[in-house]
Design a protein around this motif. Structure first.
Motif, PDB file in Angstrom:
ATOM      1  N   CYS A 120       0.840  -1.198   0.000  1.00 32.80           N
ATOM      2  CA  CYS A 120       0.000   0.000   0.000  1.00 32.80           C
ATOM      3  C   CYS A 120       0.877   1.251   0.000  1.00 32.80           C
ATOM      4  O   CYS A 120       1.301   1.727   1.068  1.00 32.80           O
ATOM      5  CB  CYS A 120      -0.912   0.000   1.217  1.00 32.80           C
ATOM      6  SG  CYS A 120      -2.040  -1.420   1.299  1.00 32.80           S
ATOM      7  N   SER A 122       1.721   5.025   0.258  1.00 28.88           N
ATOM      8  CA  SER A 122       0.988   6.106   0.899  1.00 28.88           C
ATOM      9  C   SER A 122       0.320   6.995  -0.143  1.00 28.88           C
ATOM     10  O   SER A 122       0.932   7.392  -1.135  1.00 28.88           O
ATOM     11  CB  SER A 122       1.937   6.955   1.757  1.00 28.88           C
ATOM     12  OG  SER A 122       1.214   7.983   2.428  1.00 28.88           O
ATOM     13  N   ILE A 153      -8.864   1.520  10.407  1.00 30.56           N
ATOM     14  CA  ILE A 153      -7.587   1.303  11.078  1.00 30.56           C
ATOM     15  C   ILE A 153      -7.820   1.409  12.580  1.00 30.56           C
ATOM     16  O   ILE A 153      -8.295   2.427  13.074  1.00 30.56           O
ATOM     17  CB  ILE A 153      -6.537   2.315  10.613  1.00 30.56           C
ATOM     18  CG1 ILE A 153      -6.214   2.085   9.134  1.00 30.56           C
ATOM     19  CG2 ILE A 153      -5.263   2.210  11.450  1.00 30.56           C
ATOM     20  CD1 ILE A 153      -5.290   3.113   8.533  1.00 30.56           C
ATOM     21  N   GLY A 158      -2.051   5.743  10.578  1.00 30.29           N
ATOM     22  CA  GLY A 158      -2.461   5.997   9.201  1.00 30.29           C
ATOM     23  C   GLY A 158      -3.935   6.355   9.110  1.00 30.29           C
ATOM     24  O   GLY A 158      -4.706   6.223  10.060  1.00 30.29           O
ATOM     25  N   THR A 159      -4.340   6.818   7.931  1.00 31.61           N
ATOM     26  CA  THR A 159      -5.722   7.197   7.653  1.00 31.61           C
ATOM     27  C   THR A 159      -6.160   6.583   6.342  1.00 31.61           C
ATOM     28  O   THR A 159      -5.424   6.629   5.345  1.00 31.61           O
ATOM     29  CB  THR A 159      -5.857   8.729   7.555  1.00 31.61           C
ATOM     30  OG1 THR A 159      -5.393   9.314   8.768  1.00 31.61           O
ATOM     31  CG2 THR A 159      -7.300   9.126   7.318  1.00 31.61           C
ATOM     32  N   ILE A 160      -7.353   6.003   6.329  1.00 27.80           N
ATOM     33  CA  ILE A 160      -7.921   5.522   5.078  1.00 27.80           C
ATOM     34  C   ILE A 160      -8.573   6.706   4.390  1.00 27.80           C
ATOM     35  O   ILE A 160      -9.485   7.339   4.935  1.00 27.80           O
ATOM     36  CB  ILE A 160      -8.941   4.402   5.316  1.00 27.80           C
ATOM     37  CG1 ILE A 160      -8.254   3.180   5.932  1.00 27.80           C
ATOM     38  CG2 ILE A 160      -9.620   4.002   4.011  1.00 27.80           C
ATOM     39  CD1 ILE A 160      -9.198   2.041   6.253  1.00 27.80           C
ATOM     40  N   SER A 164     -13.032   2.719   1.597  1.00 31.55           N
ATOM     41  CA  SER A 164     -13.119   2.070   2.909  1.00 31.55           C
ATOM     42  C   SER A 164     -14.292   1.096   3.024  1.00 31.55           C
ATOM     43  O   SER A 164     -14.384   0.368   4.015  1.00 31.55           O
ATOM     44  CB  SER A 164     -13.245   3.127   4.015  1.00 31.55           C
ATOM     45  OG  SER A 164     -14.440   3.879   3.843  1.00 31.55           O
ATOM     46  N   ILE A 180      -4.473   4.202   1.735  1.00 34.92           N
ATOM     47  CA  ILE A 180      -4.031   4.590   3.072  1.00 34.92           C
ATOM     48  C   ILE A 180      -3.022   5.726   2.956  1.00 34.92           C
ATOM     49  O   ILE A 180      -2.105   5.671   2.135  1.00 34.92           O
ATOM     50  CB  ILE A 180      -3.377   3.399   3.806  1.00 34.92           C
ATOM     51  CG1 ILE A 180      -4.352   2.222   3.895  1.00 34.92           C
ATOM     52  CG2 ILE A 180      -2.922   3.807   5.201  1.00 34.92           C
ATOM     53  CD1 ILE A 180      -3.717   0.947   4.405  1.00 34.92           C
ATOM     54  N   VAL A 209       2.618   0.141   4.979  1.00 36.44           N
ATOM     55  CA  VAL A 209       2.464   1.319   4.147  1.00 36.44           C
ATOM     56  C   VAL A 209       3.852   1.802   3.749  1.00 36.44           C
ATOM     57  O   VAL A 209       4.709   2.013   4.617  1.00 36.44           O
ATOM     58  CB  VAL A 209       1.700   2.446   4.889  1.00 36.44           C
ATOM     59  CG1 VAL A 209       1.601   3.690   4.010  1.00 36.44           C
ATOM     60  CG2 VAL A 209       0.315   1.957   5.271  1.00 36.44           C
TER      61      VAL A 209
END
Length: 211
Positions: A120, A122, A153, A158-160, A164, A180, A209
């Protein structure tokens, strides 16, 4: 008593749930007449299954004056497949009759990650998108569609930012565009959660990530 007749065959077998149609068995003579008198008319009729676990009262006596055994509360639990149910009496000898019944998956109780999210970058979609299977208590994949499965998550910084959610089809939810945003080499835990019949989830750990 010469034979058994399925006055009503068992039907509507959903994993772990009572049949929607419970069987009714009649003890008959050689010409198909109900045996209505004597001990042979009220003897036990026993039901057994060729594979799945049979629940409920499996031994029912023929009713006096009718020779009819009426079951209630029977169910099957196991792998979704076709099974044979056998009904048996022992007087004046062992006499049986059979039927087949199809066991279908039950309600969703668990999730299984068949393909985990992988590689994944970033802010870019994961090159391998996750696939989640929705299963019942016996690990049968459910056949329903339209359930929303959500990724989040639960452990990490991290942030989706996209992709999602996925909508299931025949018990499979395939994500698309899951992205992500995070720093390089962080590990994350995903939880896929559905809310029907209750909230159930599964984790996928150590999602990398990369920059």
């Amino acid at each position: 008593a010469y034979q058994l007749s399925k006055s009503t065959s068992a039907a509507g077998a959903v994993n772990g749930v009572a049949f929607t149609t419970q069987p009714v068995i009649t003890i008959q003579d050689q010409d198909g007449n109900p045996v209505t008198t004597g001990v042979q008319s009220t003897q036990n009729v026993t039901i057994s299954s060729s594979g799945a676990v049979l629940g409920g009262t499996k031994i029912v006596a023929g009713a006096a004056g009718t020779g009819v055994a009426t079951y209630s509360g029977l169910s099957l639990t196991g792998t979704a497949a076709t099974y044979t149910l056998t009904y048996t009496i022992t007087n004046p000898s062992t006499i049986t009759t059979t039927q087949t019944i199809v066991l279908t998956p039950g309600v969703a109780t668990k999730l299984y990650v068949s393909t985990g999210a992988a590689y994944c970058p970033s802010r870019q979609a994961c090159q391998t998108q996750p696939v989640v299977l929705i299963r019942d208590a016996s690990d049968n994949q459910v056949t329903t569609s339209g359930t929303t499965v959500t990724a989040s998550i639960t452990n990490g910084t991290g942030t989706i930012t996209a992709g999602s959610t996925a909508t299931s089809s025949s018990g499979q939810a395939t994500f698309s565009g899951l992205t992500i945003q995070g720093t390089a080499a962080n590990n994350f835990t995903f939880t896929y959660t559905i809310t029907s019949p209750s909230t159930i989830s599964v984790d996928q750990t150590n999602i990398q990530v990369v920059a």
